[in-house]
Design a protein around this motif. Structure first.
Motif, PDB file in Angstrom:
ATOM      1  N   SER A 183     -31.931  57.988 -54.704  1.00 52.79           N
ATOM      2  CA  SER A 183     -32.761  57.656 -53.549  1.00 52.79           C
ATOM      3  C   SER A 183     -33.663  56.483 -53.899  1.00 52.79           C
ATOM      4  CB  SER A 183     -33.618  58.863 -53.142  1.00 52.79           C
ATOM      5  OG  SER A 183     -32.830  60.024 -52.940  1.00 52.79           O
ATOM      6  N   ILE A 184     -34.299  55.924 -52.884  1.00 56.85           N
ATOM      7  CA  ILE A 184     -35.273  54.845 -53.091  1.00 56.85           C
ATOM      8  C   ILE A 184     -36.625  55.301 -52.579  1.00 56.85           C
ATOM      9  CG2 ILE A 184     -35.978  52.540 -52.307  1.00 56.85           C
ATOM     10  CD1 ILE A 184     -33.089  51.678 -52.501  1.00 56.85           C
ATOM     11  N   LEU A 185     -37.640  55.128 -53.418  1.00 56.14           N
ATOM     12  CA  LEU A 185     -39.018  55.440 -53.050  1.00 56.14           C
ATOM     13  C   LEU A 185     -39.818  54.149 -52.941  1.00 56.14           C
ATOM     14  CD1 LEU A 185     -39.750  58.494 -55.394  1.00 56.14           C
ATOM     15  CD2 LEU A 185     -39.325  58.558 -52.933  1.00 56.14           C
ATOM     16  N   LEU A 186     -40.678  54.068 -51.939  1.00 55.82           N
ATOM     17  CA  LEU A 186     -41.568  52.922 -51.757  1.00 55.82           C
ATOM     18  C   LEU A 186     -42.886  53.257 -52.450  1.00 55.82           C
ATOM     19  CD1 LEU A 186     -40.805  52.315 -47.958  1.00 55.82           C
ATOM     20  CD2 LEU A 186     -39.706  51.259 -49.955  1.00 55.82           C
ATOM     21  N   ILE A 187     -43.067  52.695 -53.646  1.00 56.49           N
ATOM     22  CA  ILE A 187     -44.190  53.087 -54.504  1.00 56.49           C
ATOM     23  C   ILE A 187     -45.275  52.019 -54.478  1.00 56.49           C
ATOM     24  CG2 ILE A 187     -44.878  53.747 -56.830  1.00 56.49           C
ATOM     25  CD1 ILE A 187     -42.091  54.762 -57.332  1.00 56.49           C
ATOM     26  N   GLU A 188     -46.477  52.422 -54.142  1.00 55.81           N
ATOM     27  CA  GLU A 188     -47.613  51.494 -54.098  1.00 55.81           C
ATOM     28  C   GLU A 188     -48.250  51.377 -55.478  1.00 55.81           C
ATOM     29  OE1 GLU A 188     -50.253  52.310 -50.885  1.00 55.81           O
ATOM     30  OE2 GLU A 188     -48.656  52.196 -49.369  1.00 55.81           O
ATOM     31  N   GLN A 189     -48.711  50.173 -55.788  1.00 56.10           N
ATOM     32  CA  GLN A 189     -49.200  49.882 -57.136  1.00 56.10           C
ATOM     33  C   GLN A 189     -50.481  50.635 -57.492  1.00 56.10           C
ATOM     34  OE1 GLN A 189     -49.090  46.377 -59.127  1.00 56.10           O
ATOM     35  NE2 GLN A 189     -47.169  45.630 -58.290  1.00 56.10           N
ATOM     36  N   SER A 190     -51.231  51.055 -56.492  1.00 60.11           N
ATOM     37  CA  SER A 190     -52.511  51.711 -56.766  1.00 60.11           C
ATOM     38  C   SER A 190     -52.358  53.130 -57.287  1.00 60.11           C
ATOM     39  CB  SER A 190     -53.352  51.737 -55.485  1.00 60.11           C
ATOM     40  OG  SER A 190     -52.670  52.455 -54.455  1.00 60.11           O
ATOM     41  N   LEU A 191     -51.154  53.682 -57.253  1.00 64.95           N
ATOM     42  CA  LEU A 191     -50.965  55.076 -57.662  1.00 64.95           C
ATOM     43  C   LEU A 191     -51.110  55.218 -59.174  1.00 64.95           C
ATOM     44  CD1 LEU A 191     -47.905  56.047 -55.412  1.00 64.95           C
ATOM     45  CD2 LEU A 191     -50.324  56.637 -55.069  1.00 64.95           C
ATOM     46  N   GLY A 228     -36.228  58.573 -45.275  1.00 64.81           N
ATOM     47  CA  GLY A 228     -36.577  59.982 -45.094  1.00 64.81           C
ATOM     48  C   GLY A 228     -35.517  60.973 -45.521  1.00 64.81           C
ATOM     49  N   VAL A 229     -34.386  60.506 -46.062  1.00 64.28           N
ATOM     50  CA  VAL A 229     -33.295  61.400 -46.451  1.00 64.28           C
ATOM     51  C   VAL A 229     -32.876  61.072 -47.879  1.00 64.28           C
ATOM     52  CG1 VAL A 229     -30.944  62.189 -45.953  1.00 64.28           C
ATOM     53  CG2 VAL A 229     -32.476  61.565 -44.073  1.00 64.28           C
ATOM     54  N   GLU A 230     -32.798  62.094 -48.720  1.00 63.24           N
ATOM     55  CA  GLU A 230     -32.369  61.893 -50.104  1.00 63.24           C
ATOM     56  C   GLU A 230     -30.870  61.568 -50.177  1.00 63.24           C
ATOM     57  OE1 GLU A 230     -33.325  65.170 -52.611  1.00 63.24           O
ATOM     58  OE2 GLU A 230     -35.496  64.993 -52.346  1.00 63.24           O
ATOM     59  N   GLY A 231     -30.481  60.895 -51.246  1.00 62.76           N
ATOM     60  CA  GLY A 231     -29.074  60.678 -51.534  1.00 62.76           C
ATOM     61  C   GLY A 231     -28.484  59.399 -50.991  1.00 62.76           C
ATOM     62  N   SER A 232     -29.293  58.580 -50.324  1.00 61.04           N
ATOM     63  CA  SER A 232     -28.776  57.333 -49.736  1.00 61.04           C
ATOM     64  C   SER A 232     -29.215  56.096 -50.510  1.00 61.04           C
ATOM     65  CB  SER A 232     -29.246  57.210 -48.278  1.00 61.04           C
ATOM     66  OG  SER A 232     -28.754  58.271 -47.499  1.00 61.04           O
ATOM     67  N   GLY A 233     -29.863  56.284 -51.644  1.00 63.26           N
ATOM     68  CA  GLY A 233     -30.490  55.163 -52.329  1.00 63.26           C
ATOM     69  C   GLY A 233     -29.533  54.084 -52.786  1.00 63.26           C
ATOM     70  N   LEU A 234     -28.408  54.466 -53.375  1.00 64.37           N
ATOM     71  CA  LEU A 234     -27.493  53.444 -53.888  1.00 64.37           C
ATOM     72  C   LEU A 234     -26.887  52.648 -52.736  1.00 64.37           C
ATOM     73  CD1 LEU A 234     -26.274  52.203 -56.402  1.00 64.37           C
ATOM     74  CD2 LEU A 234     -24.362  53.800 -56.199  1.00 64.37           C
ATOM     75  N   LYS A 235     -26.525  53.332 -51.662  1.00 64.32           N
ATOM     76  CA  LYS A 235     -25.977  52.640 -50.496  1.00 64.32           C
ATOM     77  C   LYS A 235     -26.999  51.678 -49.915  1.00 64.32           C
ATOM     78  CE  LYS A 235     -25.228  54.559 -46.342  1.00 64.32           C
ATOM     79  NZ  LYS A 235     -24.596  55.406 -45.293  1.00 64.32           N
ATOM     80  N   GLN A 236     -28.274  52.096 -49.871  1.00 66.63           N
ATOM     81  CA  GLN A 236     -29.334  51.233 -49.354  1.00 66.63           C
ATOM     82  C   GLN A 236     -29.504  50.006 -50.233  1.00 66.63           C
ATOM     83  OE1 GLN A 236     -32.416  54.173 -49.421  1.00 66.63           O
ATOM     84  NE2 GLN A 236     -31.997  54.915 -47.348  1.00 66.63           N
ATOM     85  N   ALA A 237     -29.465  50.199 -51.547  1.00 69.27           N
ATOM     86  CA  ALA A 237     -29.626  49.079 -52.475  1.00 69.27           C
ATOM     87  C   ALA A 237     -28.455  48.111 -52.371  1.00 69.27           C
ATOM     88  CB  ALA A 237     -29.754  49.599 -53.903  1.00 69.27           C
ATOM     89  N   LEU A 238     -27.250  48.636 -52.299  1.00 67.81           N
ATOM     90  CA  LEU A 238     -26.070  47.771 -52.243  1.00 67.81           C
ATOM     91  C   LEU A 238     -26.017  46.962 -50.955  1.00 67.81           C
ATOM     92  CD1 LEU A 238     -23.322  50.083 -53.801  1.00 67.81           C
ATOM     93  CD2 LEU A 238     -24.574  48.209 -54.890  1.00 67.81           C
ATOM     94  N   SER A 239     -26.533  47.516 -49.876  1.00 61.19           N
ATOM     95  CA  SER A 239     -26.556  46.758 -48.621  1.00 61.19           C
ATOM     96  C   SER A 239     -27.464  45.539 -48.743  1.00 61.19           C
ATOM     97  CB  SER A 239     -27.018  47.651 -47.467  1.00 61.19           C
ATOM     98  OG  SER A 239     -28.400  47.958 -47.558  1.00 61.19           O
ATOM     99  N   ALA A 240     -28.541  45.676 -49.514  1.00 61.72           N
ATOM    100  CA  ALA A 240     -29.432  44.534 -49.749  1.00 61.72           C
ATOM    101  C   ALA A 240     -28.786  43.527 -50.680  1.00 61.72           C
ATOM    102  CB  ALA A 240     -30.762  45.019 -50.322  1.00 61.72           C
ATOM    103  N   LEU A 241     -28.034  44.013 -51.666  1.00 58.56           N
ATOM    104  CA  LEU A 241     -27.436  43.119 -52.649  1.00 58.56           C
ATOM    105  C   LEU A 241     -26.345  42.250 -52.040  1.00 58.56           C
ATOM    106  CD1 LEU A 241     -27.259  45.350 -55.855  1.00 58.56           C
ATOM    107  CD2 LEU A 241     -28.959  43.626 -55.232  1.00 58.56           C
ATOM    108  N   GLU A 242     -25.755  42.670 -50.925  1.00 51.35           N
ATOM    109  CA  GLU A 242     -24.789  41.802 -50.251  1.00 51.35           C
ATOM    110  C   GLU A 242     -25.479  40.513 -49.797  1.00 51.35           C
ATOM    111  OE1 GLU A 242     -21.040  42.870 -47.627  1.00 51.35           O
ATOM    112  OE2 GLU A 242     -22.888  43.083 -46.465  1.00 51.35           O
ATOM    113  N   TRP A 243     -26.660  40.647 -49.194  1.00 49.84           N
ATOM    114  CA  TRP A 243     -27.461  39.468 -48.866  1.00 49.84           C
ATOM    115  C   TRP A 243     -27.912  38.768 -50.149  1.00 49.84           C
ATOM    116  CZ3 TRP A 243     -29.949  37.819 -44.039  1.00 49.84           C
ATOM    117  CH2 TRP A 243     -29.408  38.444 -42.903  1.00 49.84           C
ATOM    118  N   GLY A 244     -28.126  39.558 -51.199  1.00 48.09           N
ATOM    119  CA  GLY A 244     -28.545  38.981 -52.472  1.00 48.09           C
ATOM    120  C   GLY A 244     -27.514  38.043 -53.063  1.00 48.09           C
TER     121      GLY A 244
END
Length: 385
Positions: A183-191, A228-244
């Motif tokens: 999965s992908i988490l959006l982590i803020e630096q202040s934590l 909001g759903v676990e288990g989709s992180g790699l698919k989400q990352a790869l979709s960005a890497l196509e533009w990458g």
């Protein structure tokens, strides 16, 4: 097949080129040597709205089409590839949030990300997991309404400025196959527990930082799970890497364009045996080859970008990234050869092009790995030649 820009794209490219000629090229060599962060250039890119190029208009962004997106990185990299990296990681993360984020996540982050008030990046790579993202070890254990994150990320562009930082984690380390537990988490630096531990020294790609990020018991609210759903992180990352991959191909074209300009200018000015070296056939052959390959790489980049606009384009973007990155290195070497001994001097810009070009065949997936991606797409029949 129409290879012409629209009037809007031509005007946009002209604006970008003027900005690069005025604000980046005159200072790039000196600032790189000093190790200075290009804050003034970043501010200028923000003023132009470039931090919003992949953000939908409803959140204040420009929402550029993929070809215009490529033009941005071609022009910025022509001036200084490292600065293009600042914009690159940010833009891919924004695209990922805009495509996969919840409505609340989009509202919370995209308006400020589009203006550059916030910046971001993507934390995928680890000390023992680069190309093999399923081999990451960073974990996120659910504890009540928070995830507890532990792990280390490497080579993170914008690490000191990314807020939030999308981080690829394993929410289920035992999942088989492994990607179903990522999965992908959006982590803020202040934590508490979020530490940018060090900058990684590099041969090139200066101007932006590449850092190690340590996550030690960081408690991330559950609503920061991308989508909001676990288990989709790699698919989400790869979709960005196509533009990458379009991003890297375009940056490679920018490097090759600058190598062409410098080689041609030097060949016309430098004299040997009573005449400009541009009059010698050996130099002419290099200039002609450089220019021909440059134009081929440019067209390959725009072709792959247009394919992204029409849907999944693993093969096209893979081909473009492979070809253009190798042309960038070849162009930089040929430009150094045209410069002779001066090409090896840090007093001339061309040696930086060489150092920056090497990364293009490594970033966003190594070229050999991408060759297997292209081959598999061809075998499946996803693209015909």
């Amino acid at each position: 097949m129409d290879f012409a820009f629209t009037d809007e794209q031509r005007e946009f490219r002209s604006l970008l080129r003027s900005f690069v000629d005025r604000e980046i090229i005159p200072v790039a060599r000196e600032w790189e040597r000093e190790g200075r962060y290009p804050a003034e250039i970043v501010a200028g890119m923000a003023d132009m709205g470039l931090f919003g190029i992949t953000v939908p208009e409803e959140y204040g962004g420009l929402d550029l089409d993929p070809v215009s997106f490529a033009v941005v990185f071609e022009e910025i990299a022509r001036g200084w590839m490292g600065v293009a990296g600042i914009l690159g990681s940010h833009s891919l993360a924004c695209r990922m949030i805009a495509t996969h984020g919840t409505d609340q996540q989009k509202r919370d982050y995209l308006p400020d990300l589009s203006t550059g008030r916030r910046r971001t990046g993507i934390a995928l790579t680890e000390p023992e997991a680069g190309t093999d993202l399923q081999g990451i070890r960073t974990t996120a254990r659910l504890d009540g309404d928070h995830y507890v994150v532990n792990g280390t990320k490497m080579w993170i562009t914008n690490a000191r400025y990314a807020d939030p930082l999308p981080v690829l984690v394993k929410t289920d380390p035992t999942a088989k196959p492994a990607h179903t537990g990522m999965s992908i988490l959006l982590i803020e630096q202040s934590l508490p527990g979020f530490t940018v531990s060090r900058d990684i020294p590099k041969l090139g790609y200066k101007g932006t930082e590449s850092c190690e990020v340590v996550l030690d018991g960081v408690r991330v609210p559950r609503d920061r799970l991308l989508g909001g759903v676990e288990g989709s992180g790699l698919k989400q990352a790869l979709s960005a890497l196509e533009w990458g991959r379009v991003n890297i191909a375009a940056r490679s074209v920018g490097i090759a364009q600058r190598a062409h300009e410098l080689a041609l200018e030097y060949a016309k000015q430098r004299k040997a045996f009573g005449q400009p070296i541009a009059e010698f056939q050996a130099i002419q052959l290099k200039l002609a080859t450089l220019a021909t390959n440059l134009q081929a790489a440019r067209l390959m980049t725009y072709w792959s970008a247009d394919a992204v606009r029409h849907g999944r384009a693993d093969a096209q973007t893979g081909m473009a990234k492979i070809f253009c990155s190798e042309i960038a290195l070849e162009a930089a070497i040929d430009a150094m050869k045209v410069h002779g001994g001066y090409g090896y001097s840090t007093e001339f810009e061309v040696e930086r092009l060489y150092r920056d070009s090497i990364l293009m065949s490594i970033g966003e997936g190594t070229n050999d790995i991408l060759r297997t991606v292209v081959a598999k797409a061809l075998v499946r029949g996803d693209v015909t030649m």
